[in-house]
Design a protein around this motif. Structure first.
Motif, PDB file in Angstrom:
ATOM      1  N   TYR A 175     -24.945  17.639  30.585  1.00 14.67           N
ATOM      2  CA  TYR A 175     -26.418  17.147  30.532  1.00 14.67           C
ATOM      3  C   TYR A 175     -27.544  18.644  30.790  1.00 14.67           C
ATOM      4  O   TYR A 175     -27.190  19.201  31.773  1.00 14.67           O
ATOM      5  CB  TYR A 175     -26.827  16.262  31.346  1.00 14.67           C
ATOM      6  CG  TYR A 175     -26.092  14.755  31.143  1.00 14.67           C
ATOM      7  CD1 TYR A 175     -26.670  13.936  30.324  1.00 14.67           C
ATOM      8  CD2 TYR A 175     -24.895  14.812  31.807  1.00 14.67           C
ATOM      9  CE1 TYR A 175     -25.792  12.746  30.184  1.00 14.67           C
ATOM     10  CE2 TYR A 175     -24.118  13.407  31.820  1.00 14.67           C
ATOM     11  CZ  TYR A 175     -24.638  12.654  30.905  1.00 14.67           C
ATOM     12  OH  TYR A 175     -23.924  11.431  30.642  1.00 14.67           O
ATOM     13  N   THR A 202     -28.461   6.295  33.793  1.00 20.75           N
ATOM     14  CA  THR A 202     -28.296   6.329  32.396  1.00 20.75           C
ATOM     15  C   THR A 202     -26.902   7.270  32.289  1.00 20.75           C
ATOM     16  O   THR A 202     -26.178   6.947  31.182  1.00 20.75           O
ATOM     17  CB  THR A 202     -29.431   6.703  31.523  1.00 20.75           C
ATOM     18  OG1 THR A 202     -30.521   5.901  31.823  1.00 20.75           O
ATOM     19  CG2 THR A 202     -29.129   6.647  30.038  1.00 20.75           C
ATOM     20  N   LYS A 203     -27.061   8.408  32.695  1.00 24.07           N
ATOM     21  CA  LYS A 203     -25.906   9.255  32.696  1.00 24.07           C
ATOM     22  C   LYS A 203     -24.403   8.815  33.160  1.00 24.07           C
ATOM     23  O   LYS A 203     -23.358   8.627  32.443  1.00 24.07           O
ATOM     24  CB  LYS A 203     -26.001  10.432  33.512  1.00 24.07           C
ATOM     25  CG  LYS A 203     -27.081  11.514  33.208  1.00 24.07           C
ATOM     26  CD  LYS A 203     -27.243  12.666  34.162  1.00 24.07           C
ATOM     27  CE  LYS A 203     -28.348  13.462  33.967  1.00 24.07           C
ATOM     28  NZ  LYS A 203     -28.530  14.571  34.922  1.00 24.07           N
ATOM     29  N   GLN A 207     -33.315  16.775  28.371  1.00 23.00           N
ATOM     30  CA  GLN A 207     -33.101  15.264  27.680  1.00 23.00           C
ATOM     31  C   GLN A 207     -32.053  15.485  26.778  1.00 23.00           C
ATOM     32  O   GLN A 207     -32.001  14.586  26.112  1.00 23.00           O
ATOM     33  CB  GLN A 207     -34.440  15.054  27.206  1.00 23.00           C
ATOM     34  CG  GLN A 207     -34.723  16.084  25.693  1.00 23.00           C
ATOM     35  CD  GLN A 207     -36.029  15.682  25.119  1.00 23.00           C
ATOM     36  OE1 GLN A 207     -36.890  15.020  25.542  1.00 23.00           O
ATOM     37  NE2 GLN A 207     -36.370  16.750  24.071  1.00 23.00           N
ATOM     38  N   VAL A 244     -31.198   6.226  22.860  1.00 22.89           N
ATOM     39  CA  VAL A 244     -30.337   7.568  22.765  1.00 22.89           C
ATOM     40  C   VAL A 244     -30.066   7.828  21.381  1.00 22.89           C
ATOM     41  O   VAL A 244     -29.342   6.864  20.704  1.00 22.89           O
ATOM     42  CB  VAL A 244     -29.350   7.495  23.767  1.00 22.89           C
ATOM     43  CG1 VAL A 244     -28.376   8.480  23.484  1.00 22.89           C
ATOM     44  CG2 VAL A 244     -29.824   7.397  25.214  1.00 22.89           C
ATOM     45  N   HIS A 270     -35.460   5.571  27.091  1.00 25.67           N
ATOM     46  CA  HIS A 270     -34.742   3.983  27.489  1.00 25.67           C
ATOM     47  C   HIS A 270     -33.224   3.890  26.908  1.00 25.67           C
ATOM     48  O   HIS A 270     -33.055   4.823  25.750  1.00 25.67           O
ATOM     49  CB  HIS A 270     -35.690   2.986  27.061  1.00 25.67           C
ATOM     50  CG  HIS A 270     -35.943   3.001  25.499  1.00 25.67           C
ATOM     51  ND1 HIS A 270     -35.030   2.550  24.778  1.00 25.67           N
ATOM     52  CD2 HIS A 270     -37.172   3.436  25.149  1.00 25.67           C
ATOM     53  CE1 HIS A 270     -35.587   2.711  23.343  1.00 25.67           C
ATOM     54  NE2 HIS A 270     -36.786   3.260  23.546  1.00 25.67           N
ATOM     55  N   LEU A 271     -32.352   3.502  27.493  1.00 26.02           N
ATOM     56  CA  LEU A 271     -30.924   3.469  27.124  1.00 26.02           C
ATOM     57  C   LEU A 271     -30.946   3.081  25.603  1.00 26.02           C
ATOM     58  O   LEU A 271     -30.050   3.731  24.972  1.00 26.02           O
ATOM     59  CB  LEU A 271     -30.245   2.235  27.906  1.00 26.02           C
ATOM     60  CG  LEU A 271     -28.788   2.288  27.714  1.00 26.02           C
ATOM     61  CD1 LEU A 271     -28.389   3.484  28.139  1.00 26.02           C
ATOM     62  CD2 LEU A 271     -28.282   1.208  28.673  1.00 26.02           C
ATOM     63  N   ILE A 276     -32.816  12.723  31.691  1.00 27.74           N
ATOM     64  CA  ILE A 276     -31.929  11.731  31.754  1.00 27.74           C
ATOM     65  C   ILE A 276     -31.691  11.159  33.027  1.00 27.74           C
ATOM     66  O   ILE A 276     -31.184  11.949  34.066  1.00 27.74           O
ATOM     67  CB  ILE A 276     -30.608  11.808  30.957  1.00 27.74           C
ATOM     68  CG1 ILE A 276     -30.834  12.364  29.491  1.00 27.74           C
ATOM     69  CG2 ILE A 276     -29.653  10.584  30.745  1.00 27.74           C
ATOM     70  CD1 ILE A 276     -29.506  12.681  28.885  1.00 27.74           C
ATOM     71  N   ARG A 280     -29.955  12.913  22.204  1.00 27.11           N
ATOM     72  CA  ARG A 280     -31.447  13.174  22.819  1.00 27.11           C
ATOM     73  C   ARG A 280     -31.840  11.925  23.695  1.00 27.11           C
ATOM     74  O   ARG A 280     -31.824  10.879  22.871  1.00 27.11           O
ATOM     75  CB  ARG A 280     -32.270  13.825  21.704  1.00 27.11           C
ATOM     76  CG  ARG A 280     -33.640  14.076  22.522  1.00 27.11           C
ATOM     77  CD  ARG A 280     -34.557  14.650  21.419  1.00 27.11           C
ATOM     78  NE  ARG A 280     -34.778  13.790  20.455  1.00 27.11           N
ATOM     79  CZ  ARG A 280     -35.685  13.917  19.347  1.00 27.11           C
ATOM     80  NH1 ARG A 280     -36.788  14.616  19.555  1.00 27.11           N
ATOM     81  NH2 ARG A 280     -35.624  13.098  18.158  1.00 27.11           N
ATOM     82  N   TRP A 281     -32.337  11.961  24.963  1.00 26.55           N
ATOM     83  CA  TRP A 281     -32.927  10.790  25.615  1.00 26.55           C
ATOM     84  C   TRP A 281     -34.366  10.684  25.023  1.00 26.55           C
ATOM     85  O   TRP A 281     -35.333  11.740  24.879  1.00 26.55           O
ATOM     86  CB  TRP A 281     -33.011  11.302  27.082  1.00 26.55           C
ATOM     87  CG  TRP A 281     -33.686  10.282  27.986  1.00 26.55           C
ATOM     88  CD1 TRP A 281     -34.900  10.428  28.685  1.00 26.55           C
ATOM     89  CD2 TRP A 281     -33.142   8.833  28.315  1.00 26.55           C
ATOM     90  NE1 TRP A 281     -35.053   9.455  29.590  1.00 26.55           N
ATOM     91  CE2 TRP A 281     -34.086   8.381  29.091  1.00 26.55           C
ATOM     92  CE3 TRP A 281     -31.982   8.237  27.939  1.00 26.55           C
ATOM     93  CZ2 TRP A 281     -33.954   6.979  29.668  1.00 26.55           C
ATOM     94  CZ3 TRP A 281     -32.120   6.934  28.313  1.00 26.55           C
ATOM     95  CH2 TRP A 281     -33.050   6.358  29.162  1.00 26.55           C
ATOM     96  N   ALA A 330     -27.724  15.459  25.967  1.00 27.72           N
ATOM     97  CA  ALA A 330     -26.129  14.998  26.287  1.00 27.72           C
ATOM     98  C   ALA A 330     -25.415  15.697  25.442  1.00 27.72           C
ATOM     99  O   ALA A 330     -25.650  15.502  24.299  1.00 27.72           O
ATOM    100  CB  ALA A 330     -26.042  13.906  26.753  1.00 27.72           C
TER     101      ALA A 330
END
Length: 72
Positions: free
Chosen positions: A34, A8-9, A37, A67, A63-64, A4, A59-60, A39
């Motif tokens: 994290y 984005t985090k 991929q 998620v 792209h935003l 990630i 899970r990443w 969180a």
């Protein structure tokens, strides 16, 4: 899948903190860890207890808007 991105985090941390203040007043803080991929979200309660939100493992997907729940 890559890890990630830092931006984005930061965005996820801010969004979860804001949502917690709006919806869960019993949470003092929301902590996100994290790993690759994924969180993992954990909340700290007003009484000092911790609430692992395993259902909020994310899970990443690249792209935003991608998620999603990790299904763990």
């Amino acid at each position: 899948m890559p890890a990630i991105p830092a931006s984005t985090k930061t965005s996820l941390d801010q969004r979860l903190t804001l949502r917690a203040k709006e919806r869960w007043p019993q949470l003092v803080t929301v902590r996100v860890r994290y790993h690759g991929q994924f969180a993992y979200v954990e909340g700290q309660l007003t009484d000092g207890g911790r609430l692992p939100l395993s259902a909020a493992a994310l899970r990443w997907l690249g792209h935003l808007l991608g998620v999603g729940a990790a299904g763990v």
